[in-house]
Design a protein around this motif. Structure first.
Motif, PDB file in Angstrom:
ATOM      1  N   LEU A   5       7.202   6.062  -1.703  1.00 29.02           N
ATOM      2  CA  LEU A   5       8.390   5.382  -2.207  1.00 29.02           C
ATOM      3  C   LEU A   5       8.180   3.871  -2.220  1.00 29.02           C
ATOM      4  CD1 LEU A   5      11.359   5.513  -3.132  1.00 29.02           C
ATOM      5  CD2 LEU A   5      12.014   5.466  -0.707  1.00 29.02           C
ATOM      6  N   VAL A   6       7.531   3.347  -1.194  1.00 26.37           N
ATOM      7  CA  VAL A   6       7.360   1.893  -1.090  1.00 26.37           C
ATOM      8  C   VAL A   6       5.982   1.555  -0.553  1.00 26.37           C
ATOM      9  CG1 VAL A   6       8.473   1.850   1.180  1.00 26.37           C
ATOM     10  CG2 VAL A   6       8.330  -0.249  -0.140  1.00 26.37           C
ATOM     11  N   SER A   7       5.370   0.548  -1.143  1.00 30.43           N
ATOM     12  CA  SER A   7       4.103   0.001  -0.660  1.00 30.43           C
ATOM     13  C   SER A   7       4.394  -1.334   0.008  1.00 30.43           C
ATOM     14  CB  SER A   7       3.127  -0.222  -1.827  1.00 30.43           C
ATOM     15  OG  SER A   7       2.838   0.974  -2.499  1.00 30.43           O
ATOM     16  N   VAL A   8       4.013  -1.462   1.268  1.00 23.01           N
ATOM     17  CA  VAL A   8       4.191  -2.711   2.005  1.00 23.01           C
ATOM     18  C   VAL A   8       2.866  -3.463   1.989  1.00 23.01           C
ATOM     19  CG1 VAL A   8       4.785  -3.773   4.208  1.00 23.01           C
ATOM     20  CG2 VAL A   8       5.954  -1.681   3.470  1.00 23.01           C
ATOM     21  N   ILE A   9       2.874  -4.681   1.460  1.00 17.08           N
ATOM     22  CA  ILE A   9       1.663  -5.482   1.300  1.00 17.08           C
ATOM     23  C   ILE A   9       1.707  -6.645   2.288  1.00 17.08           C
ATOM     24  CG2 ILE A   9       0.351  -6.955  -0.286  1.00 17.08           C
ATOM     25  CD1 ILE A   9       1.486  -5.192  -2.574  1.00 17.08           C
ATOM     26  N   ILE A  10       0.652  -6.767   3.099  1.00 21.67           N
ATOM     27  CA  ILE A  10       0.612  -7.789   4.143  1.00 21.67           C
ATOM     28  C   ILE A  10      -0.649  -8.628   3.989  1.00 21.67           C
ATOM     29  CG2 ILE A  10       0.714  -8.249   6.622  1.00 21.67           C
ATOM     30  CD1 ILE A  10       1.830  -5.455   7.026  1.00 21.67           C
ATOM     31  N   PRO A  11      -0.538  -9.903   3.610  1.00 21.16           N
ATOM     32  CA  PRO A  11      -1.707 -10.782   3.630  1.00 21.16           C
ATOM     33  C   PRO A  11      -1.960 -11.237   5.064  1.00 21.16           C
ATOM     34  CG  PRO A  11       0.204 -12.005   2.867  1.00 21.16           C
ATOM     35  CD  PRO A  11       0.676 -10.596   3.129  1.00 21.16           C
ATOM     36  N   VAL A  12      -3.229 -11.228   5.475  1.00 18.45           N
ATOM     37  CA  VAL A  12      -3.551 -11.529   6.872  1.00 18.45           C
ATOM     38  C   VAL A  12      -4.609 -12.625   6.927  1.00 18.45           C
ATOM     39  CG1 VAL A  12      -4.395 -10.610   9.054  1.00 18.45           C
ATOM     40  CG2 VAL A  12      -3.048  -9.141   7.522  1.00 18.45           C
ATOM     41  N   TYR A  13      -4.288 -13.705   7.623  1.00 21.77           N
ATOM     42  CA  TYR A  13      -5.273 -14.763   7.868  1.00 21.77           C
ATOM     43  C   TYR A  13      -4.961 -15.435   9.196  1.00 21.77           C
ATOM     44  CZ  TYR A  13      -8.115 -18.943   7.537  1.00 21.77           C
ATOM     45  OH  TYR A  13      -9.023 -19.940   7.810  1.00 21.77           O
ATOM     46  N   GLN A  14      -5.881 -15.348  10.130  1.00 23.37           N
ATOM     47  CA  GLN A  14      -5.756 -15.972  11.449  1.00 23.37           C
ATOM     48  C   GLN A  14      -4.449 -15.568  12.146  1.00 23.37           C
ATOM     49  OE1 GLN A  14      -8.754 -16.502  11.154  1.00 23.37           O
ATOM     50  NE2 GLN A  14      -9.109 -18.642  11.717  1.00 23.37           N
ATOM     51  N   CYS A  15      -4.138 -14.293  12.105  1.00 27.37           N
ATOM     52  CA  CYS A  15      -2.888 -13.793  12.680  1.00 27.37           C
ATOM     53  C   CYS A  15      -3.130 -12.634  13.652  1.00 27.37           C
ATOM     54  CB  CYS A  15      -1.939 -13.351  11.562  1.00 27.37           C
ATOM     55  SG  CYS A  15      -1.350 -14.673  10.495  1.00 27.37           S
ATOM     56  N   ARG A  16      -4.251 -12.643  14.339  1.00 25.56           N
ATOM     57  CA  ARG A  16      -4.560 -11.532  15.234  1.00 25.56           C
ATOM     58  C   ARG A  16      -3.446 -11.293  16.251  1.00 25.56           C
ATOM     59  NH1 ARG A  16      -8.789  -8.464  17.391  1.00 25.56           N
ATOM     60  NH2 ARG A  16      -8.352  -7.849  19.544  1.00 25.56           N
ATOM     61  N   ASP A  17      -2.822 -12.364  16.743  1.00 29.51           N
ATOM     62  CA  ASP A  17      -1.826 -12.215  17.801  1.00 29.51           C
ATOM     63  C   ASP A  17      -0.504 -11.634  17.303  1.00 29.51           C
ATOM     64  OD1 ASP A  17      -3.620 -13.264  19.606  1.00 29.51           O
ATOM     65  OD2 ASP A  17      -2.787 -15.287  19.550  1.00 29.51           O
ATOM     66  N   THR A  18      -0.260 -11.661  16.005  1.00 29.49           N
ATOM     67  CA  THR A  18       1.045 -11.234  15.489  1.00 29.49           C
ATOM     68  C   THR A  18       0.981 -10.048  14.540  1.00 29.49           C
ATOM     69  OG1 THR A  18       0.939 -12.818  13.642  1.00 29.49           O
ATOM     70  CG2 THR A  18       1.969 -13.574  15.703  1.00 29.49           C
TER      71      THR A  18
END
Length: 306
Positions: A5-18
């Motif tokens: 139903l939905v695709s969640v797209i997450i860009p990741v850069y220098q975010c290991r802690d979060t």
């Protein structure tokens, strides 16, 4: 395989802690697991975030991880996510942030109930982050081109909301690549201008918008360099003109850009900028005013009393 139903797209850069918390907020959604596809695009992280994503993907078959060289902003990883997305809807989540447990269920239900292409779910600022002041009430169906609508001027252009994927593809929407901020200006505004309808979900905290403890988020600072910013805003205002006739609606929508990106920046950021940036800012502001500051805009800024 059933279409999600939905695709969640997450860009990741220098975010290991979060990023782990962001992903867990998606995995914990009240929608059935098979209805949610998660695509995380590692944009060349060097803090171990890419390795963490691979580890999480081994534990969650709903998570697809893509690695690519650093592109300089969120635009390219979001575009890569769109290439892979197969959901009826897409939702963009930043790796610093998280979703309320029922966010996707409530937003998709609202879109399907009303046949709308966009749902702007209530955003809540955390850690000192300010959220847009557009969530005073829920609106089942509206449009920024409706007479008297104030949605365009009150909302954020951050693309942290639900979009029907057919709208994105039909209108050919993609993010501007290589910018540290404002990469979503043309995407979000283009979506609202091309949408068949928009819903505002204000009675549930859908999106928790975080401030990084070190203040390093691109959108917490001054954003893109002035030259990039004014090039984007010029294109955004022409985009409004492409979807409107001369008159009240065009002036009302473009008032947003003049208020925030011309007058607002001269007031907030100009004095703290470098001499070179001041020069570029003045040139950019002057060019926008010469093209778009009409007599109607002067009346909006300074209503006559006669």
């Amino acid at each position: 395989m059933t279409q999600p139903l939905v695709s969640v797209i997450i860009p990741v850069y220098q975010c290991r802690d979060t990023v782990g918390g962001a992903l867990e907020s998606v995995f914990a959604q009240s929608l059935p697991a098979e209805q949610v596809e998660v695509i995380a695009v590692d944009d060349g992280s060097t803090d171990g975030g890419g390795e963490l994503l691979d580890e999480l993907a081994r534990a969650h078959d709903r998570l697809t991880v893509v690695h690519q060289p650093n592109s300089g902003g969120a635009g390219a990883p979001r575009n890569r996510g769109l290439e892979l997305a197969s959901g009826t809807f897409v939702f963009f989540l930043d790796a610093d942030d998280r979703l309320g447990p029922e966010a996707l269920e409530r937003m998709t239900a609202m879109a399907e109930r009303n046949g709308t292409d966009i749902v702007l779910g209530k955003q809540v600022g955390t850690g000192g982050r300010k959220a847009p002041k557009v969530f005073d009430r829920s609106v089942e169906r509206t449009h920024v081109l409706d007479p008297g609508s104030d949605l365009f001027g009150r909302m954020s252009m951050a693309a942290l909301q639900l979009f029907r994927r057919s709208l994105v593809e039909r209108a050919g929407l993609r993010f501007t690549e290589g910018l540290v901020a404002h990469e979503d200006q043309l995407f979000t505004a283009g979506a609202y201008l091309n949408a068949g309808g928009v819903s505002v979900l204000a009675d549930y905290d859908c999106y928790y918008w975080a401030a990084r403890e070190d203040g390093s988020s691109a959108t917490q600072g001054a954003g893109a360099p002035p030259a990039d910013l004014y090039a984007i805003i010029g294109r955004a205002m022409r985009q409004v003109a492409d979807h409107t006739e001369p008159g009240e609606t065009r002036e009302r929508l473009n008032r947003r850009y003049l208020r925030l990106e011309v007058f607002g920046r001269l007031d907030r950021l100009y004095l703290d900028s470098s001499p070179d940036d001041r020069k570029v800012t003045l040139t950019g502001c002057r060019e926008l005013l010469e093209e778009w500051y009409t007599p109607a805009q002067r009346e909006l800024a300074h209503p006559s009393t006669g």
